[in-house]
Scaffold this motif. Sequence first.
Motif, PDB file in Angstrom:
ATOM      1  N   VAL A 159       0.863  -1.180   0.000  1.00  0.00           N
ATOM      2  CA  VAL A 159       0.000   0.000   0.000  1.00  0.00           C
ATOM      3  C   VAL A 159       0.903   1.235   0.000  1.00  0.00           C
ATOM      4  O   VAL A 159       1.687   1.444   0.935  1.00  0.00           O
ATOM      5  CB  VAL A 159      -0.929   0.008   1.235  1.00  0.00           C
ATOM      6  CG1 VAL A 159      -1.863   1.217   1.184  1.00  0.00           C
ATOM      7  CG2 VAL A 159      -1.722  -1.290   1.311  1.00  0.00           C
ATOM      8  N   LEU A 160       0.784   2.030  -1.069  1.00  0.00           N
ATOM      9  CA  LEU A 160       1.646   3.208  -1.210  1.00  0.00           C
ATOM     10  C   LEU A 160       0.927   4.472  -0.759  1.00  0.00           C
ATOM     11  O   LEU A 160      -0.240   4.695  -1.132  1.00  0.00           O
ATOM     12  CB  LEU A 160       2.073   3.390  -2.674  1.00  0.00           C
ATOM     13  CG  LEU A 160       3.351   2.659  -3.103  1.00  0.00           C
ATOM     14  CD1 LEU A 160       3.095   1.168  -3.217  1.00  0.00           C
ATOM     15  CD2 LEU A 160       3.881   3.201  -4.421  1.00  0.00           C
ATOM     16  N   ASN A 161       1.638   5.307  -0.002  1.00  0.00           N
ATOM     17  CA  ASN A 161       1.136   6.625   0.379  1.00  0.00           C
ATOM     18  C   ASN A 161       2.277   7.627   0.266  1.00  0.00           C
ATOM     19  O   ASN A 161       3.397   7.343   0.712  1.00  0.00           O
ATOM     20  CB  ASN A 161       0.603   6.619   1.821  1.00  0.00           C
ATOM     21  CG  ASN A 161      -0.820   6.070   1.879  1.00  0.00           C
ATOM     22  OD1 ASN A 161      -1.764   6.706   1.428  1.00  0.00           O
ATOM     23  ND2 ASN A 161      -0.951   4.853   2.407  1.00  0.00           N
ATOM     24  N   GLY A 162       1.981   8.770  -0.332  1.00  0.00           N
ATOM     25  CA  GLY A 162       3.010   9.812  -0.456  1.00  0.00           C
ATOM     26  C   GLY A 162       2.855  10.590  -1.749  1.00  0.00           C
ATOM     27  O   GLY A 162       1.923  10.347  -2.535  1.00  0.00           O
ATOM     28  N   THR A 163       3.761  11.550  -1.951  1.00  0.00           N
ATOM     29  CA  THR A 163       3.704  12.412  -3.143  1.00  0.00           C
ATOM     30  C   THR A 163       5.094  12.552  -3.742  1.00  0.00           C
ATOM     31  O   THR A 163       6.070  12.749  -3.013  1.00  0.00           O
ATOM     32  CB  THR A 163       3.205  13.836  -2.757  1.00  0.00           C
ATOM     33  OG1 THR A 163       1.977  13.704  -2.046  1.00  0.00           O
ATOM     34  CG2 THR A 163       2.983  14.699  -3.980  1.00  0.00           C
ATOM     35  N   LEU A 191       6.775  -0.782  -9.198  1.00  0.00           N
ATOM     36  CA  LEU A 191       6.193  -0.446 -10.499  1.00  0.00           C
ATOM     37  C   LEU A 191       4.699  -0.175 -10.305  1.00  0.00           C
ATOM     38  O   LEU A 191       3.950  -1.085  -9.917  1.00  0.00           O
ATOM     39  CB  LEU A 191       6.405  -1.594 -11.488  1.00  0.00           C
ATOM     40  CG  LEU A 191       7.873  -1.999 -11.722  1.00  0.00           C
ATOM     41  CD1 LEU A 191       7.964  -3.137 -12.745  1.00  0.00           C
ATOM     42  CD2 LEU A 191       8.707  -0.800 -12.176  1.00  0.00           C
ATOM     43  N   VAL A 192       4.310   1.077 -10.563  1.00  0.00           N
ATOM     44  CA  VAL A 192       2.899   1.435 -10.391  1.00  0.00           C
ATOM     45  C   VAL A 192       2.328   1.760 -11.770  1.00  0.00           C
ATOM     46  O   VAL A 192       2.851   2.632 -12.476  1.00  0.00           O
ATOM     47  CB  VAL A 192       2.732   2.646  -9.445  1.00  0.00           C
ATOM     48  CG1 VAL A 192       1.250   2.937  -9.223  1.00  0.00           C
ATOM     49  CG2 VAL A 192       3.443   2.395  -8.120  1.00  0.00           C
ATOM     50  N   GLU A 193       1.274   1.032 -12.138  1.00  0.00           N
ATOM     51  CA  GLU A 193       0.699   1.226 -13.465  1.00  0.00           C
ATOM     52  C   GLU A 193      -0.352   2.320 -13.454  1.00  0.00           C
ATOM     53  O   GLU A 193      -1.086   2.484 -12.472  1.00  0.00           O
ATOM     54  CB  GLU A 193       0.085  -0.097 -13.959  1.00  0.00           C
ATOM     55  CG  GLU A 193       1.146  -1.151 -14.143  1.00  0.00           C
ATOM     56  CD  GLU A 193       0.609  -2.474 -14.670  1.00  0.00           C
ATOM     57  OE1 GLU A 193      -0.437  -2.472 -15.362  1.00  0.00           O
ATOM     58  OE2 GLU A 193       1.245  -3.515 -14.398  1.00  0.00           O
ATOM     59  N   ARG A 194      -0.411   3.047 -14.579  1.00  0.00           N
ATOM     60  CA  ARG A 194      -1.432   4.094 -14.708  1.00  0.00           C
ATOM     61  C   ARG A 194      -2.812   3.471 -14.557  1.00  0.00           C
ATOM     62  O   ARG A 194      -3.054   2.352 -15.028  1.00  0.00           O
ATOM     63  CB  ARG A 194      -1.321   4.755 -16.075  1.00  0.00           C
ATOM     64  CG  ARG A 194      -2.240   5.940 -16.207  1.00  0.00           C
ATOM     65  CD  ARG A 194      -1.893   6.818 -17.339  1.00  0.00           C
ATOM     66  NE  ARG A 194      -1.933   6.095 -18.604  1.00  0.00           N
ATOM     67  CZ  ARG A 194      -1.526   6.636 -19.745  1.00  0.00           C
ATOM     68  NH1 ARG A 194      -1.040   7.846 -19.761  1.00  0.00           N
ATOM     69  NH2 ARG A 194      -1.583   5.952 -20.858  1.00  0.00           N
ATOM     70  N   GLY A 195      -3.700   4.174 -13.886  1.00  0.00           N
ATOM     71  CA  GLY A 195      -5.057   3.654 -13.710  1.00  0.00           C
ATOM     72  C   GLY A 195      -5.238   2.864 -12.423  1.00  0.00           C
ATOM     73  O   GLY A 195      -6.357   2.499 -12.070  1.00  0.00           O
ATOM     74  N   LYS A 224      -2.895   0.501  -3.883  1.00  0.00           N
ATOM     75  CA  LYS A 224      -2.519  -0.915  -3.653  1.00  0.00           C
ATOM     76  C   LYS A 224      -1.964  -1.526  -4.936  1.00  0.00           C
ATOM     77  O   LYS A 224      -2.596  -1.458  -5.993  1.00  0.00           O
ATOM     78  CB  LYS A 224      -3.743  -1.714  -3.197  1.00  0.00           C
ATOM     79  CG  LYS A 224      -4.334  -1.200  -1.892  1.00  0.00           C
ATOM     80  CD  LYS A 224      -5.484  -2.098  -1.437  1.00  0.00           C
ATOM     81  CE  LYS A 224      -6.102  -1.593  -0.158  1.00  0.00           C
ATOM     82  NZ  LYS A 224      -6.961  -0.412  -0.297  1.00  0.00           N
ATOM     83  N   ILE A 225      -0.786  -2.128  -4.800  1.00  0.00           N
ATOM     84  CA  ILE A 225      -0.193  -2.814  -5.961  1.00  0.00           C
ATOM     85  C   ILE A 225       0.182  -4.245  -5.548  1.00  0.00           C
ATOM     86  O   ILE A 225       0.468  -4.501  -4.375  1.00  0.00           O
ATOM     87  CB  ILE A 225       1.057  -2.071  -6.506  1.00  0.00           C
ATOM     88  CG1 ILE A 225       2.153  -1.952  -5.435  1.00  0.00           C
ATOM     89  CG2 ILE A 225       0.681  -0.702  -7.048  1.00  0.00           C
ATOM     90  CD1 ILE A 225       3.496  -1.522  -5.961  1.00  0.00           C
ATOM     91  N   PRO A 226       0.173  -5.182  -6.501  1.00  0.00           N
ATOM     92  CA  PRO A 226       0.523  -6.569  -6.139  1.00  0.00           C
ATOM     93  C   PRO A 226       1.985  -6.695  -5.703  1.00  0.00           C
ATOM     94  O   PRO A 226       2.828  -5.895  -6.124  1.00  0.00           O
ATOM     95  CB  PRO A 226       0.282  -7.357  -7.435  1.00  0.00           C
ATOM     96  CG  PRO A 226       0.024  -6.367  -8.505  1.00  0.00           C
ATOM     97  CD  PRO A 226      -0.201  -5.026  -7.905  1.00  0.00           C
ATOM     98  N   LEU A 227       2.268  -7.715  -4.887  1.00  0.00           N
ATOM     99  CA  LEU A 227       3.638  -7.913  -4.375  1.00  0.00           C
ATOM    100  C   LEU A 227       4.644  -8.066  -5.503  1.00  0.00           C
ATOM    101  O   LEU A 227       5.789  -7.644  -5.399  1.00  0.00           O
ATOM    102  CB  LEU A 227       3.698  -9.153  -3.475  1.00  0.00           C
ATOM    103  CG  LEU A 227       2.883  -9.105  -2.180  1.00  0.00           C
ATOM    104  CD1 LEU A 227       3.130 -10.373  -1.350  1.00  0.00           C
ATOM    105  CD2 LEU A 227       3.202  -7.859  -1.352  1.00  0.00           C
TER     106      LEU A 227
END
Length: 390
Positions: A159-163, A191-195, A224-227
């Motif tokens: 779970v990512l939080n920040g700017t 790696l965070v995908e658009r959308g 939230k991104i997969p492991l």
Amino acid sequence: MESFRGVDYYGIEALLTEEQRMVRDAVRDWVEKEFMPVVAAHHREGTFPLEVAKPLGEMGVFGATLKGYGCAGLDNVAYGLIMQELERGDSGLRSFASVQSGLVMYPIHAYGSEAQKEKWLPRLQSGESLGCFGLTEPDHGSDPGSMATRALKKGNEYVLNGTKLWITNGSVAEVAVVWAKGDDGEIGGYLVERGTPGFSTLDIHGKFSMRASITSELAFADCKIPLENKLPGVKGLKGPLGCLSQARYGIAWGAIGGAMACYDWALRYAQQRVQFGKPIASFQLVQQKLVWMITEITKAQLLCLRLGQLKDEGKARAQQISMAKMNNVQMALDTARMARDILGAAGIVDEHPVIRHMMNLETVNTYEGTHDIHTLIIGRDITGLDAFGI
Ligand code: TGC
Ligand code: FAD
């Protein structure tokens, strides 16, 4: 004015291989024919011509030194010459290519899983997908080790939080390489995908520098991104700093391109512009500026050529890359300012490329480590004493 003549006062051409010359000439021709006619309008509008992505991919520009996954596997001098030619067009064009290559494809190639490489590298290479690199934050620029963005593990997700702020191509990227601290407090790459829900972007407007380049904020709110989207091959600040070594190397070459464009333009202008009944190029003070420029460009070329050889041998140290980035960008900025001066009032309008390069180079001086941060990196290297802060 007639087209660009190149700058080679020391016969550096003879030190290049056939392949290096061919790659450089192909990119130079493309920039001349396809990019130069549109750059001034994009600069005025504050837009970037995204349609260049595919042709750049076809020319093998993206990830040019990487091996496999459709990449060209060129040597580092050839890659540097590509960066030089792109920045001769505009620093924004070089940024576009160096973020994709050094800051997105490189970390996936160097630190990624096989699945991540297979998913992303071919489409990033072809220009079908774009990427961005999120390290800088609103409160953490020169000191990225203090970053506040977190990627905490919850079940089978992070779970990512920040700017992240000032991110080139942030809003057009299909994948963001985001650096965040994990549960153990260590920096990792994600790696965070658009959308992805919780991930949003906002473009920064009102820039007087890098106008023909997209610069964005990335915001993560319980994103939230997969492991499997974590880059498994690296831990700690050396992860993002290793990418910066790739991109800083490209900038050192790119700055030569910006400087060449300004020198070449100022020389031709000075030969044609008549005051006091003579071309202004005949005045000693104008010649002094032109001589300074070509001398410094030549020194910068030699610095980069040797650095490229060291890099090919796997011997280029990060501090040597800092020296080339610091020196060459300062040289290019000083060259652009002198060229602007030689053009007189004409130097402030975008009919001539000089003011555009000058404004862009203010950013290049700041990003990828400011001039002063590189001074401190080299200072620490030669003295063994850290002057960064507490
Ligand atoms: P420090 O102790 O120096 O280093 C931490 C660890 O990293 C290793 N390391 C490097 N590794 C590879 N390449 C490099 N260039 C490296 N520099 C350092 C180092 O060996 C150490 O490894 P280990 O194994 O011991 O953990 O860390 P520090 O916190 O003292 O660093 C300070 C400093 C100032 C050197 C560093 O943080 C820095 O370089 N700051 C400048 C920040 C910066 O350049 N940001 C750029 C953001 S991205 C960007 O601007 C993209 S622009 C894109 C475009 O072209 O449009
Ligand atoms: P600060 O760190 O606040 O520095 C301000 C001033 O203080 C500078 O002069 C600096 O040299 C000086 N200073 C700081 N610390 C010290 C010290 N210890 N000793 C002496 N002087 C010091 N970042 C990304 O992550 N990804 C991107 O794609 C990206 N693209 C960018 C595109 C543009 C157009 C711009 C302008 C920036 C981009 N950046 C990107 C951010 C860039 O890397 C940062 O701006 C840079 O690292 C400096 O950080 P800062 O702006 O917060 O300045």
